[in-house]
Enzyme design. Structure first.
Site, PDB file in Angstrom:
ATOM      1  N   GLU B  64       0.817  -1.206   0.000  1.00  0.00           N
ATOM      2  CA  GLU B  64       0.000   0.000   0.000  1.00  0.00           C
ATOM      3  C   GLU B  64       0.855   1.262   0.000  1.00  0.00           C
ATOM      4  OE1 GLU B  64      -3.756  -1.650   2.610  1.00  0.00           O
ATOM      5  OE2 GLU B  64      -2.071  -0.730   3.669  1.00  0.00           O
ATOM      6  N   THR B  92       5.647  -9.455   9.070  1.00  0.00           N
ATOM      7  CA  THR B  92       4.350  -9.350   8.396  1.00  0.00           C
ATOM      8  C   THR B  92       4.206  -7.978   7.746  1.00  0.00           C
ATOM      9  OG1 THR B  92       3.372 -10.841  10.006  1.00  0.00           O
ATOM     10  CG2 THR B  92       1.851  -9.468   8.763  1.00  0.00           C
ATOM     11  N   ALA B 147       4.044  -8.592  17.357  1.00  0.00           N
ATOM     12  CA  ALA B 147       4.995  -7.480  17.314  1.00  0.00           C
ATOM     13  C   ALA B 147       4.437  -6.184  17.877  1.00  0.00           C
ATOM     14  CB  ALA B 147       5.465  -7.257  15.871  1.00  0.00           C
ATOM     15  N   GLN B 148       3.134  -6.015  17.868  1.00  0.00           N
ATOM     16  CA  GLN B 148       2.528  -4.767  18.327  1.00  0.00           C
ATOM     17  C   GLN B 148       2.259  -4.748  19.842  1.00  0.00           C
ATOM     18  OE1 GLN B 148       0.671  -1.005  18.219  1.00  0.00           O
ATOM     19  NE2 GLN B 148       2.005  -1.975  16.748  1.00  0.00           N
ATOM     20  N   THR B 209      -4.615  -9.359  16.330  1.00  0.00           N
ATOM     21  CA  THR B 209      -4.219 -10.654  15.795  1.00  0.00           C
ATOM     22  C   THR B 209      -4.000 -10.494  14.293  1.00  0.00           C
ATOM     23  OG1 THR B 209      -6.508 -11.323  15.458  1.00  0.00           O
ATOM     24  CG2 THR B 209      -5.503 -11.852  17.582  1.00  0.00           C
ATOM     25  N   GLY B 233      -6.545  -5.245  14.883  1.00  0.00           N
ATOM     26  CA  GLY B 233      -6.224  -6.269  13.884  1.00  0.00           C
ATOM     27  C   GLY B 233      -7.139  -6.316  12.681  1.00  0.00           C
ATOM     28  N   GLY B 234      -8.377  -5.851  12.791  1.00  0.00           N
ATOM     29  CA  GLY B 234      -9.268  -5.819  11.632  1.00  0.00           C
ATOM     30  C   GLY B 234      -8.899  -4.615  10.792  1.00  0.00           C
ATOM     31  N   ASP B 235      -8.014  -4.829   9.805  1.00  0.00           N
ATOM     32  CA  ASP B 235      -7.468  -3.665   9.112  1.00  0.00           C
ATOM     33  C   ASP B 235      -7.318  -3.871   7.606  1.00  0.00           C
ATOM     34  OD1 ASP B 235      -5.445  -5.450   9.103  1.00  0.00           O
ATOM     35  OD2 ASP B 235      -3.928  -4.118   9.914  1.00  0.00           O
TER      36      ASP B 235
END
Lengths: 350, 350
Positions: B64, B92, B147-148, B209, B233-235
């Site tokens: 992106e 990731t 990682a976050q 997640t 996580g919903g991205d």
């Protein structure tokens, strides 16, 4: 602390590296190489993700991102266009670009593209002229003698075999600069006193002027039968160089219609004005020049695939050389979930 | 050859520089600084050019470009998302970003953003929680310990004053890693055996997640009144973490609705599902949490302005330090029309 791993290091080609690549290879050879890569990618045009560039316009100019992908490699270019820059001693156009691996998203090349864009633009023009210009063309009129003019001239020599350029610019100092730079490059160089004089006897007319406005660099009556027009300068909304009458008389070839109808010379014409996508000519699907007295026009605005091809060329050329610097651009912890631990372990000893 | 001029050199912040910036400043101080810059830019939200990110999707992931501009400074981020990378020992998400001067289009900062994105994401979450979480929140459930997770935990400590994190991950090794990293950081750390156990007594529930699929990390009956959910996580399209029932019970806050409706938790809901833009809460135009037993939900997908703020922070912090390297990214001939002459003059002596 430990050195970053190979995966974290992205090869970076600086301006100095790019100039050394040019001198080591020879400019005309680079232009031929770029033209070959661009031609190869135009042949597989349908494979690419294509989208009009993402432009951020301001009163002074524009900043654009030009992404594309062939499904295996992703590329994008950052490029600005600020016509007023020249007066302040800055480049009108600066650029850099990147290639990345589509499979894992990791960048694999970062490169300057100010020089590379100048070279790929010229290589594209000449590669297209090879298909559209009249057979045996020997002479190009170069109208607009700015940063692109020498590259255009030498690309047309290296790829189309012209032996003469006729120069004109509204600023005689630009013409003098171009003529001086082209001395000793194997071209006959003819500085001219007007656009009309410059196009005398020329089979290829290249226009490349920089004003961000609709101008008439070529009027309808200046363009005789059988010439090929290579229109570079009309490349953003509100910026054109040709009288509309020329467009109606010519066979018009473009890169990517959705972008060209906004940015090219054809922004002056209705949305259904007929054009041919140049990749279809290169792929053998559509006719290029159909008769000797046809006027052909390449309405070039620059497209992301050309930058992609140019970056591919650079990537292949620098492999195994010292023409890049490994850049510590990507964090690469031993455990990919442990970015925080990587930072902690990099703490200076107390 | 002569050295490039100042204008040609772009300050570059490598991963190593960024880690040194963190150690020199202190991570919590960096997180607070980032939150301040992000908050300041959210207050002037209307000023920014906003566009949904330009995404190139493939079977394996997405690449992106996220551009924005406040009219004076332009910024963009390159970021990939490849969930399968972790299994191959790769990140990731990797990222880098750039700031440029809108007035002349010249880049003024190039920076790694893998680390910076992790920090700005955490700083954004905590800055928003400051507005939405129940007063006196002391405990966060951290669901997803990748990682976050450490950055989220420390940002909530530094900016919202929590003192306890309750960890859970489908992979116990991830929880062990997070707990080890957070040891000695001033937080009470409670590894848990299930998501249900992790949320016991927590006023803030953070979900982060990585699966690229619709999952139900929090089911409807797990979420009691009065909590703040920070859903990270919903991205991207097809990737969500919350049961739709939670969304209908909660006050839902988002960054930029046109992007969030495609990428966020609310992609599960109708297009007219009511949401509040979080900048309006920060600017004092809309209510945040309206009562103690309200469920608030920050449906965060990450927006270009947050990256812009983070790059602004870095630019200000590195000024006058050794935390950058001047990168020879831009061609800068003495005469801007004379790119060709610049190349010629760089020829090696024979």
């Amino acid at each position: 602390m430990s050195q970053p791993s190979d995966k974290a290091l992205v090869p970076f080609v600086s301006v100095d590296h790019m100039m050394r690549l040019v001198h080591r290879t020879g400019l005309e050879e680079v232009l031929r190489g770029l033209a070959d890569y661009i031609e190869a990618d135009f042949r597989r045009w349908e494979l690419f993700d294509k989208t009009p560039r993402v432009a951020s316009h301001s009163a002074e100019g524009v900043i654009e991102l030009m992404p594309t992908s062939d499904g295996e490699v992703y590329g994008f270019k950052y490029v600005n266009g600020h016509p007023k820059n020249m007066k302040e001693g800055l480049q009108t156009v600066t650029a850099f670009g990147l290639l990345a691996d589509v499979g894992n998203g990791y960048p694999v090349l970062l490169s300057e593209m100010t020089l590379l864009t100048a070279m790929r633009t010229a290589a594209t023009s000449a590669m297209v002229a090879k298909y559209l210009a009249p057979k045996g063309a020997t002479t190009m009129a170069m109208i607009g003698n700015g940063a692109q003019s020498e590259f255009q001239s030498l690309a047309m020599k290296a790829i189309c075999g012209i032996d003469t350029v006729r120069l004109w610019d509204i600023d005689p100092a630009a013409t003098a600069k171009c003529a001086a730079n082209l001395a000793g490059q194997g071209l006959r160089v003819v500085p001219c006193a007007s656009a009309e004089q410059a196009i005398e006897g020329a089979q290829i007319l290249t226009t490349c002027t920089a004003d961000k406005q609709c101008a008439t660099i070529l009027s309808d009556n200046m363009v005789g039968p059988g010439v090929h027009i290579n229109a570079i300068g009309g490349d953003c909304p509100g910026k054109t160089e040709l009288a509309p009458g020329i467009l109606t008389r010519a066979g018009v070839f473009v890169e990517y219609p959705p972008q060209s109808r906004i940015e090219g010379e054809i922004q002056q014409m209705p949305q259904d004005f007929p054009v041919t996508e140049i990749w279809e000519v290169i792929a053998g699907r559509k006719a290029g020049r159909v008769k000797p007295d046809q006027i052909t026009l390449f309405d070039s605005v620059g497209f992301a695939i050309e930058d992609f091809s140019a970056l591919r060329y650079v990537r292949d050329r620098i492999a195994g050389t010292d023409l890049f610097h490994p850049l510590d651009l990507l964090a690469d912890p031993d455990d990919p979930r442990d970015l925080f631990g990587m930072v902690q372990r990099a703490a200076p000893e107390r």
